[in-house]
Design an enzyme around this catalytic site. Structure first.
Site, PDB file in Angstrom:
ATOM      1  N   HIS A 221      31.940  46.495  32.366  1.00 22.17           N
ATOM      2  CA  HIS A 221      31.172  47.272  33.349  1.00 22.17           C
ATOM      3  C   HIS A 221      32.089  47.882  34.406  1.00 22.17           C
ATOM      4  O   HIS A 221      32.990  47.213  34.901  1.00 22.17           O
ATOM      5  CB  HIS A 221      30.142  46.332  34.005  1.00 22.17           C
ATOM      6  CG  HIS A 221      29.016  47.050  34.667  1.00 22.17           C
ATOM      7  ND1 HIS A 221      29.170  47.731  35.836  1.00 22.17           N
ATOM      8  CD2 HIS A 221      27.722  47.211  34.311  1.00 22.17           C
ATOM      9  CE1 HIS A 221      28.002  48.275  36.175  1.00 22.17           C
ATOM     10  NE2 HIS A 221      27.110  47.973  35.254  1.00 22.17           N
TER      11      HIS A 221
ATOM     12  N   PRO B 190      43.228  43.971  49.092  1.00 23.71           N
ATOM     13  CA  PRO B 190      44.137  43.811  47.935  1.00 23.71           C
ATOM     14  C   PRO B 190      43.515  43.082  46.746  1.00 23.71           C
ATOM     15  O   PRO B 190      43.834  43.404  45.590  1.00 23.71           O
ATOM     16  CB  PRO B 190      45.319  43.016  48.520  1.00 23.71           C
ATOM     17  CG  PRO B 190      44.827  42.472  49.836  1.00 23.71           C
ATOM     18  CD  PRO B 190      43.802  43.422  50.332  1.00 23.71           C
ATOM     19  N   THR B 191      42.626  42.107  46.988  1.00 24.60           N
ATOM     20  CA  THR B 191      42.033  41.378  45.849  1.00 24.60           C
ATOM     21  C   THR B 191      40.526  41.581  45.730  1.00 24.60           C
ATOM     22  O   THR B 191      39.973  41.461  44.640  1.00 24.60           O
ATOM     23  CB  THR B 191      42.291  39.856  45.977  1.00 24.60           C
ATOM     24  OG1 THR B 191      41.784  39.414  47.253  1.00 24.60           O
ATOM     25  CG2 THR B 191      43.781  39.542  45.881  1.00 24.60           C
TER      26      THR B 191
END
Lengths: 299, 299
Positions: free
Chosen positions: B82, B170-171
């Site tokens: 997805h 960043p994550t």
């Protein structure tokens, strides 16, 4: 969804607020019971409390209410306009959701038996819970009221209680315990000023005239609206749904050359009957109240 | 009745059950919030959680879910079918009862601002909460997904977040926060085997063909039923009610000499729309969901 039973006990006290409050408190003291409405009438000297719960909680609340009424209300000192035979006068159980009328009859019997055994208040079963055809009608059960029944029960075997013995409770009298379907009050207004049209339609569709079962109907004039009205009570929407009644009124009005102006729902109606109407409108083969978003949220 | 807002966040984690459980727990930890559904898909590596509450509780639950997702999900290690751009990928708020879409837009903005300020996850506002026309459509917002947006945002001013600065977390990436009406999936089956009839009706009634606003419609063949179907999504039932859509399909089918066989409601629909259908059927001038017995009981 858990079963929902509605219970609408009538108490022979509508003047002393502290007594009504104590009864309401006894009902509320059961976890799972929710009190929806309390109405007291000073002229009638009578209060009607509406509460809901599951099979266990309505039973327990109804019993605690009966106990409070027997402790707090003395019928030998009670006067009021409304016919009555008990401190807790009538106690109907009404299936709302996830429960059948037969299950309400069971709850009614269990409660009546406990009221008799624990409180020594005799009980008469009425409407769907009646054990004899002549007790289906509450008026037959309550004939003579407290003072008359107190005498009659001693000599007339036909007045012997369903739970009890030959005699009423000296101060709490007797209680009529029943089960019935929710009542739907539904009117249809007609573009006509001829009340005979409304009366003819009412006569054709009502149960007593050979029409549809569980339909009571009368024709009225609505002067301020310059219309006539077929005014109905539907006493079992699972047997005769509102949609069928509305279609029948339309058919009869058509036959008499009169147009239907609009419908009116008075008060509350069960979700299942609203869903039935929606399904009829959209020709839905498979639609239930389980598809209503709020039902998922609330239950 | 208290306001009910539904919130349906999508998370980029559909394989690690302990992570999904922790996110669900963070949502449930807010009093007044009720989790209705949790669905995880391992192929998509994505979970959809449906919960409801009032303005305060959905805001708080949504924020706690965003925090948990940012702590537990690392998009640099995420793979799945997805499209996605964030650990908490999309966060739509949906008005169910006693609340407007504008109030849901407010809640969406308040939540997005807090997610940015507290978690340093930038947010893009979409659908009814969009601040720019090109962001109404979620696909535009998510174009390029996490990896593409991470680069684009540094150089392309048109990708600058509504709440945030030049760069993604960043994550945890970025989150699309929106508001939309509940979607109603409604089909009408026709007594015909000619799919062109269904396609012609669909084209005539849908918004994109100049028909009714907030109606998406397509024509299909139902082989096993030997019928054709007009399959619809109604994206705002308060602007274009189901009853109006059904009447339009009937009118168009009549014009083409085809009969409507039946309707189908797929999934859930709001109580207000069911009440509107009942009111249409009975020609009720004044009927609202406040007259539904269960609503009195549940709320």
């Amino acid at each position: 969804m858990a079963a929902i039973i509605e219970c609408v006990p009538n108490f022979s006290e509508g003047r002393r607020k502290d007594v009504v409050d104590k009864i309401v408190h006894s009902i509320r003291s059961v976890p799972g019971t929710k009190v929806l409405d309390v109405e007291s009438d000073a002229d009638h000297n009578r209060s009607v409390i509406t509460f809901v719960g599951n099979k266990e909680s309505v039973h327990e609340s109804a019993f605690r209410a009966a106990r409070a009424a027997a402790e707090l209300i003395d019928l030998t000192k009670h006067q009021g306009e409304h016919p009555r035979m008990g401190a807790l006068d009538v106690l109907p159980f009404i299936p709302i959701s996830g429960v059948t009328i037969d299950e309400c009859v069971e709850v009614a019997n269990r409660t009546a038996e406990r009221i008799w055994k624990s409180l020594k208040v005799p009980c008469y079963m009425y409407e769907a819970a009646a054990k004899r055809p002549d007790r289906k009608n509450l008026e037959n059960v309550r004939r003579g009221q407290f003072e008359g029944l107190r005498e009659a029960v001693l000599t007339d075997d036909s007045r012997y209680p369903d739970y009890g013995s030959k005699g009423l409770h000296p101060t709490a009298g007797a209680t009529a315990v029943g089960a019935r379907m929710p009542l739907i009050a539904f009117n249809v207004n007609l573009d006509s000023t001829d009340v005979e049209v409304a009366k003819a339609i009412a006569k054709k569709i009502r149960a007593s005239g050979g029409g549809m079962p569980h339909v009571k109907a009368l024709g009225f004039t609505l002067k301020e609206k310059n219309m006539v009205q077929v005014s109905m009570n539907l006493t079992d929407y699972t047997v005769t749904p509102i949609s069928k009644v509305f279609e029948a009124v339309n058919t009869e009005a058509d036959a008499l050359g009169v147009k239907v102006a609009n419908g009116e729902i008075i008060g509350l109606i069960p979700l299942d009957s609203v869903c039935d109407l929606a399904a009829r409108f959209l020709k839905l083969d498979a639609f239930t109240s389980r598809q209503v978003l709020e039902r998922r949220i609330w239950t």
